[in-house]
Write an enzyme that holds these catalytic residues in place. Structure first.
Site, PDB file in Angstrom:
ATOM      1  N   ASP A  45       0.812  -1.213   0.000  1.00  0.00           N
ATOM      2  CA  ASP A  45       0.000   0.000   0.000  1.00  0.00           C
ATOM      3  C   ASP A  45       0.850   1.270   0.000  1.00  0.00           C
ATOM      4  O   ASP A  45       0.483   2.270  -0.621  1.00  0.00           O
ATOM      5  CB  ASP A  45      -0.920   0.002   1.226  1.00  0.00           C
ATOM      6  CG  ASP A  45      -2.081  -0.971   1.068  1.00  0.00           C
ATOM      7  OD1 ASP A  45      -2.347  -1.384  -0.073  1.00  0.00           O
ATOM      8  OD2 ASP A  45      -2.716  -1.300   2.077  1.00  0.00           O
ATOM      9  N   ASN A 115      -4.705   9.551   1.576  1.00  0.00           N
ATOM     10  CA  ASN A 115      -5.251   8.910   2.776  1.00  0.00           C
ATOM     11  C   ASN A 115      -5.736   9.921   3.800  1.00  0.00           C
ATOM     12  O   ASN A 115      -6.910   9.957   4.128  1.00  0.00           O
ATOM     13  CB  ASN A 115      -4.209   7.991   3.417  1.00  0.00           C
ATOM     14  CG  ASN A 115      -4.227   6.594   2.834  1.00  0.00           C
ATOM     15  OD1 ASN A 115      -5.036   6.293   1.961  1.00  0.00           O
ATOM     16  ND2 ASN A 115      -3.345   5.747   3.297  1.00  0.00           N
ATOM     17  N   TYR A 158      -4.721   4.964   8.928  1.00  0.00           N
ATOM     18  CA  TYR A 158      -4.424   5.569  10.225  1.00  0.00           C
ATOM     19  C   TYR A 158      -5.714   5.947  10.962  1.00  0.00           C
ATOM     20  O   TYR A 158      -5.839   5.789  12.183  1.00  0.00           O
ATOM     21  CB  TYR A 158      -3.544   6.798  10.005  1.00  0.00           C
ATOM     22  CG  TYR A 158      -2.915   7.397  11.244  1.00  0.00           C
ATOM     23  CD1 TYR A 158      -3.014   6.791  12.486  1.00  0.00           C
ATOM     24  CD2 TYR A 158      -2.210   8.586  11.152  1.00  0.00           C
ATOM     25  CE1 TYR A 158      -2.431   7.352  13.606  1.00  0.00           C
ATOM     26  CE2 TYR A 158      -1.617   9.164  12.266  1.00  0.00           C
ATOM     27  CZ  TYR A 158      -1.740   8.540  13.491  1.00  0.00           C
ATOM     28  OH  TYR A 158      -1.157   9.110  14.598  1.00  0.00           O
ATOM     29  N   LEU A 160      -8.621   4.499  11.020  1.00  0.00           N
ATOM     30  CA  LEU A 160      -9.225   3.346  11.696  1.00  0.00           C
ATOM     31  C   LEU A 160      -8.423   2.972  12.932  1.00  0.00           C
ATOM     32  O   LEU A 160      -8.992   2.623  13.976  1.00  0.00           O
ATOM     33  CB  LEU A 160      -9.313   2.161  10.732  1.00  0.00           C
ATOM     34  CG  LEU A 160      -9.989   0.891  11.268  1.00  0.00           C
ATOM     35  CD1 LEU A 160     -11.422   1.180  11.698  1.00  0.00           C
ATOM     36  CD2 LEU A 160      -9.970  -0.209  10.208  1.00  0.00           C
TER      37      LEU A 160
END
Length: 256
Positions: A45, A115, A158, A160
């Site tokens: 990822d 993200n 991050y 979660l």
């Protein structure tokens, strides 16, 4: 299948990814990324995020195959029938966040995050943050290790881990999540419209310095950070049918 005739293969550093790239190039050929109809990224990822950032202005779709650890943004690795897999892949479009950070020395820094944008304390002292949404202060003083704003695509990363919510891609919202909040103790964050403008001011910045990070671009000693979605930038990720990002995000909500 002709839509993806020209394939560029890129690989993370490491034997597994580099060997996989060599095998795929020998089988399917290779072009430079700027000449490609699709970029195939081999790694995990982190490498997928790096690849998306590198090709953010090209509008070339990215198809990942897992040669890393987590692989949430990746497809299963296989050398067989790659043109057919690409032709039947489902496209997911995501929009990054745009961060504008002002440092204590007066300099300003802009960066994009696929993200999340995260603010984190730099020392043993807790951070003190003031949070405003669309110009209205909503949290006068958040005493914490930090706070983050996550996209739906990044909500399982991050965000979660910081006990933030998992967001469906089509929900049209962003997650504002505190990190180890001490005061107000019971505040767990908020769901915001994707059109919201988040302004975070760092209080007592000389005593309690804070850094701001957009994915992997860090700015130290910030005093203010503005975060908003960048709707003018669209990133296209390709996933095998039945294993798209929407399905993976949904599954995350039912895992124990």
């Amino acid at each position: 299948m002709n839509a993806f005739r020209n394939i560029a293969f890129v690989a993370a550093r490491g034997d597994a990814a580099e060997v996989a790239r060599d095998r795929l190039v020998a089988r399917y050929g290779d072009v430079a990324p700027e000449q490609a109809d699709v970029v195939v990224a081999l790694g995990g990822d982190g490498f997928m995020l790096q690849t998306l950032h590198q090709h953010m202005s090209t509008h070339v779709p990215i198809y990942g195959m897992n040669q890393g650890t987590v692989g949430f943004l990746m497809n299963e690795y296989s050398e067989d029938d790659l043109p057919a897999r690409l032709a039947s892949a489902i496209a997911t479009v995501v929009h990054p966040l745009r961060m504008r950070a002002t440092a204590a020395d007066g300099s300003t820094h802009e960066a994009l995050a696929i993200n999340e944008v995260a603010l984190l304390r730099q020392t043993r002292q807790t951070a003190k943050l003031r949070i405003a949404i669309d110009g209205k202060v909503r949290v006068e003083e958040l005493v914490c290790d930090g706070a983050l704003v996550a996209t739906p695509a990044g909500s399982t990363a991050y965000n979660l881990s910081a006990h933030g919510p998992v967001l469906p891609l089509d929900a049209g919202v962003l997650a504002l999540t505190p990190i180890s909040a001490f005061r107000p103790r019971r505040w767990r964050g908020a769901l915001l419209s994707r059109r919201a403008v988040v302004k975070i001011d760092v209080l007592e910045n000389a005593k309690r310095p804070v850094s701001a990070t957009a994915d992997f671009n860090e700015v130290r000693d910030v005093i203010a950070v503005e975060i908003r979605e960048a709707p003018d930038i669209s990133l296209k990720l390709l996933f095998d049918a039945g294993h798209g990002l929407e399905e993976r995000i949904l599954n995350e909500q039912f895992l124990s």
